[in-house]
Design a protein around this motif. Structure first.
Motif, PDB file in Angstrom:
ATOM      1  N   ASP A  13      84.792  84.468  18.305  1.00 14.23           N
ATOM      2  CA  ASP A  13      83.482  84.158  17.730  1.00 14.23           C
ATOM      3  C   ASP A  13      83.185  83.201  16.953  1.00 14.23           C
ATOM      4  O   ASP A  13      82.351  82.859  15.913  1.00 14.23           O
ATOM      5  N   ILE A  14      84.073  82.103  17.315  1.00 10.25           N
ATOM      6  CA  ILE A  14      84.303  80.795  16.216  1.00 10.25           C
ATOM      7  C   ILE A  14      82.976  79.977  16.700  1.00 10.25           C
ATOM      8  O   ILE A  14      82.970  79.715  18.190  1.00 10.25           O
ATOM      9  N   PRO A  15      82.584  79.391  16.043  1.00 12.40           N
ATOM     10  CA  PRO A  15      81.094  78.505  16.274  1.00 12.40           C
ATOM     11  C   PRO A  15      81.697  77.300  17.358  1.00 12.40           C
ATOM     12  O   PRO A  15      82.549  76.520  17.084  1.00 12.40           O
ATOM     13  N   ILE A  16      80.560  76.854  18.037  1.00 10.42           N
ATOM     14  CA  ILE A  16      81.087  75.786  19.111  1.00 10.42           C
ATOM     15  C   ILE A  16      81.428  74.521  18.389  1.00 10.42           C
ATOM     16  O   ILE A  16      82.388  73.648  18.861  1.00 10.42           O
ATOM     17  N   LEU A  17      80.807  74.229  17.389  1.00 13.41           N
ATOM     18  CA  LEU A  17      81.030  73.046  16.662  1.00 13.41           C
ATOM     19  C   LEU A  17      82.519  72.785  16.079  1.00 13.41           C
ATOM     20  O   LEU A  17      83.105  71.866  16.289  1.00 13.41           O
ATOM     21  N   GLN A  18      83.065  74.119  15.530  1.00 15.27           N
ATOM     22  CA  GLN A  18      84.435  74.062  15.036  1.00 15.27           C
ATOM     23  C   GLN A  18      85.209  74.154  16.302  1.00 15.27           C
ATOM     24  O   GLN A  18      86.315  73.233  16.123  1.00 15.27           O
ATOM     25  N   ILE A  19      84.967  74.745  17.267  1.00 10.66           N
ATOM     26  CA  ILE A  19      85.789  74.615  18.442  1.00 10.66           C
ATOM     27  C   ILE A  19      86.036  72.966  19.179  1.00 10.66           C
ATOM     28  O   ILE A  19      87.187  72.696  19.457  1.00 10.66           O
ATOM     29  N   ILE A  20      84.750  72.329  18.951  1.00 14.50           N
ATOM     30  CA  ILE A  20      84.744  71.099  19.337  1.00 14.50           C
ATOM     31  C   ILE A  20      85.369  70.162  18.487  1.00 14.50           C
ATOM     32  O   ILE A  20      86.556  69.272  18.958  1.00 14.50           O
ATOM     33  N   GLN A  21      85.481  70.295  17.346  1.00  9.76           N
ATOM     34  CA  GLN A  21      86.375  69.595  16.405  1.00  9.76           C
ATOM     35  C   GLN A  21      87.820  70.039  16.456  1.00  9.76           C
ATOM     36  O   GLN A  21      88.734  69.159  16.203  1.00  9.76           O
ATOM     37  N   ALA A  22      88.151  71.194  16.668  1.00  9.57           N
ATOM     38  CA  ALA A  22      89.706  71.748  16.731  1.00  9.57           C
ATOM     39  C   ALA A  22      90.118  71.205  18.016  1.00  9.57           C
ATOM     40  O   ALA A  22      91.150  70.730  18.060  1.00  9.57           O
ATOM     41  N   THR A  23      89.421  71.174  19.260  1.00 11.28           N
ATOM     42  CA  THR A  23      89.983  70.856  20.414  1.00 11.28           C
ATOM     43  C   THR A  23      90.113  69.311  20.949  1.00 11.28           C
ATOM     44  O   THR A  23      90.447  68.955  21.793  1.00 11.28           O
ATOM     45  N   GLY A  24      88.650  68.835  20.432  1.00 11.47           N
ATOM     46  CA  GLY A  24      88.510  67.567  21.035  1.00 11.47           C
ATOM     47  C   GLY A  24      87.635  67.623  22.378  1.00 11.47           C
ATOM     48  O   GLY A  24      87.338  66.847  22.983  1.00 11.47           O
ATOM     49  N   LEU A  25      87.115  68.911  22.810  1.00  4.12           N
ATOM     50  CA  LEU A  25      86.659  69.144  24.149  1.00  4.12           C
ATOM     51  C   LEU A  25      85.197  68.873  23.846  1.00  4.12           C
ATOM     52  O   LEU A  25      84.596  68.746  22.786  1.00  4.12           O
ATOM     53  N   THR A  26      84.270  68.695  25.059  1.00  2.47           N
ATOM     54  CA  THR A  26      82.857  68.243  24.877  1.00  2.47           C
ATOM     55  C   THR A  26      82.331  69.594  24.828  1.00  2.47           C
ATOM     56  O   THR A  26      82.801  70.816  25.168  1.00  2.47           O
ATOM     57  N   GLN A  27      80.635  69.538  24.412  1.00  2.96           N
ATOM     58  CA  GLN A  27      80.175  70.599  24.392  1.00  2.96           C
ATOM     59  C   GLN A  27      80.098  71.333  25.691  1.00  2.96           C
ATOM     60  O   GLN A  27      79.964  72.660  25.904  1.00  2.96           O
ATOM     61  N   GLU A  28      79.727  70.371  26.725  1.00  2.00           N
ATOM     62  CA  GLU A  28      79.662  71.068  28.161  1.00  2.00           C
ATOM     63  C   GLU A  28      80.872  71.910  28.639  1.00  2.00           C
ATOM     64  O   GLU A  28      80.874  72.746  29.257  1.00  2.00           O
ATOM     65  N   GLN A  29      82.002  71.228  28.200  1.00  2.00           N
ATOM     66  CA  GLN A  29      83.074  71.944  28.589  1.00  2.00           C
ATOM     67  C   GLN A  29      83.412  73.343  27.879  1.00  2.00           C
ATOM     68  O   GLN A  29      83.816  74.414  28.742  1.00  2.00           O
ATOM     69  N   ILE A  30      83.031  73.534  26.575  1.00  2.00           N
ATOM     70  CA  ILE A  30      83.141  74.596  26.051  1.00  2.00           C
ATOM     71  C   ILE A  30      82.022  75.564  26.669  1.00  2.00           C
ATOM     72  O   ILE A  30      82.143  76.802  26.914  1.00  2.00           O
ATOM     73  N   LYS A  31      80.709  75.155  26.981  1.00  2.00           N
ATOM     74  CA  LYS A  31      80.056  75.934  27.640  1.00  2.00           C
ATOM     75  C   LYS A  31      80.267  76.340  28.712  1.00  2.00           C
ATOM     76  O   LYS A  31      79.991  77.498  29.185  1.00  2.00           O
ATOM     77  N   GLY A  32      80.618  75.411  29.609  1.00  2.00           N
ATOM     78  CA  GLY A  32      81.484  76.041  30.885  1.00  2.00           C
ATOM     79  C   GLY A  32      82.364  77.265  30.811  1.00  2.00           C
ATOM     80  O   GLY A  32      82.388  78.070  31.631  1.00  2.00           O
ATOM     81  N   LEU A  33      83.084  77.254  29.650  1.00  2.00           N
ATOM     82  CA  LEU A  33      84.098  78.468  29.601  1.00  2.00           C
ATOM     83  C   LEU A  33      83.310  79.748  29.258  1.00  2.00           C
ATOM     84  O   LEU A  33      83.612  80.645  29.322  1.00  2.00           O
ATOM     85  N   GLN A  34      82.088  79.473  28.497  1.00  2.00           N
ATOM     86  CA  GLN A  34      81.280  80.626  28.366  1.00  2.00           C
ATOM     87  C   GLN A  34      80.790  81.423  29.440  1.00  2.00           C
ATOM     88  O   GLN A  34      80.559  82.555  29.448  1.00  2.00           O
ATOM     89  N   ASN A  35      80.492  80.549  30.313  1.00  2.00           N
ATOM     90  CA  ASN A  35      79.984  80.994  31.475  1.00  2.00           C
ATOM     91  C   ASN A  35      80.944  81.615  32.634  1.00  2.00           C
ATOM     92  O   ASN A  35      80.875  82.229  33.592  1.00  2.00           O
TER      93      ASN A  35
END
Length: 357
Positions: free
Chosen positions: A335-357
């Motif tokens: 349950d880490i916020p998406i913004l922090q995950i973007i900063q930690a991994t360098g992935l885009t928001q679309e890639q992370i949302k794709g993982l959520q689906n």
């Protein structure tokens, strides 16, 4: 100061060994080649073009062919450029001389020995060992006192180098090949003991002697017998200011006389110069072919290096991306916020949302 002909040139080679007025040169050379085995007192030059028994049969023309006073047939060849199956060709030439001994009518199939001596103005990459002299013989053993000897290593210079780099036991491999024999001479004579490869039961009927001239390394003071002296002179004749060994072996006085460019007739000079041109063209063509092959190998090497580098780079990038996706999945499960995950991994928001689906 005299200037001497190049014995590798076709006309010059035949002038030295293929003329009746220069038989002394041929006889002394052959006695050096077969020292402690038999002695040649005289030779009769034979026709060099062999008979074609059928129209489609391949023709054979020897450089020099002769018959000795004891009936042996000897062929002497000068090969300037390597052929892939040169060893096979030499065997074919020798076999042709064997076949030509057939007689019409009743014949008991008795064969006189055929010996072929091949000068090689190159180092063979395959077919024979990486050494100056190699004798390969075939036939039935007729003499007593011959002994089995260890096999000659059946590999060329290029293969020998590759085996050494790979750690191969080429000597052990050679021992699994065909054994050979060595003629054992009288105990009172010192034999050269050239190693022979061939059939287990001898080499009396046919032998081929390969002489790789570039592998002869002796200097003038090291040449003690007539064979070494001949090889040294033939290897260096066109560069010599005077022919050596004149006092020790008078035959070289004859060679100096017939090999003096200044003493050639205008017609002889024309023949010689024409063959020099042919030989130089042959060497130039061969050199360019080798250079082209080298350039092609270099281009292929660079292409392989670039392809390998590109594949490694892409592999690393793919591996890194896949690794970051796995990290992002773990962070989402925490349950880490998406913004922090973007900063930690360098992935885009679309890639992370794709993982959520």
């Amino acid at each position: 100061m005299p200037e001497f002909i190049n014995p590798r040139v076709d006309w010059a080679f035949k002038r030295i060994f293929g003329s009746d007025d220069t038989k002394e040169c041929l006889i002394t050379f052959l006695n050096g080649v077969f020292e402690d085995e038999f002695v040649i007192k005289d030779v009769k030059h034979l026709k060099t073009e062999q008979t074609r028994h059928q129209k489609r049969e391949r023709g054979v023309i020897f450089d020099v062919a002769c018959e000795t006073d004891d009936g042996r047939h000897i062929i002497v060849e000068m090969q300037k450029k390597e052929q892939r199956y040169f060893v096979d060709r030499a065997l074919y030439y020798s076999a042709k001389a064997i076949v030509e001994q057939a007689q019409p009518g009743e014949w008991d199939f008795h064969l006189t020995p055929v010996h072929t001596v091949c000068f090689m103005d190159f180092i063979a990459e395959t077919g024979i060992p990486c050494q100056f002299r190699t004798d390969i013989g075939f036939g039935l053993l007729e003499e007593e006192g011959s002994i089995l000897d260890k096999p000659t290593e059946q590999q060329g210079c290029k293969q020998k180098e590759q085996d050494e780099q790979m750690g191969c036991d080429s000597k052990g491999q050679a021992e699994q090949l065909v054994p050979h024999k060595r003629r054992q001479t009288s105990k009172t004579k010192k034999s050269k003991a050239w190693q022979l490869s061939g059939l287990r039961y001898g080499f009396e009927k046919m032998r081929v002697v390969f002489l790789q001239l570039p592998l002869f390394e002796k200097k003038e003071p090291e040449c003690m017998d007539i064979f070494d002296c001949w090889i040294y002179v033939l290897n260096n004749m066109e560069h010599l200011k005077e022919i050596p060994f004149l006092d020790k072996y008078p035959v070289f006085r004859k060679l100096a006389a017939i090999g003096d460019l200044q003493k050639l007739t205008p017609e002889e000079r024309d023949y010689y110069e024409e063959d020099v041109k042919i030989m130089r063209d042959l060497y130039a063509t061969d050199k360019w072919e080798k250079e082209k092959r080298r350039m092609e190998r270099e281009a292929a090497r660079k292409e392989l290096e670039e392809a390998t580098k590109k594949a490694l780079t892409e592999g690393r990038a793919k591996g890194k991306a896949e690794g970051m996706l796995e990290v992002a999945k773990n962070l989402l499960s925490m349950d880490i916020p998406i913004l922090q995950i973007i900063q930690a991994t360098g992935l885009t928001q679309e890639q992370i949302k794709g993982l959520q689906n």
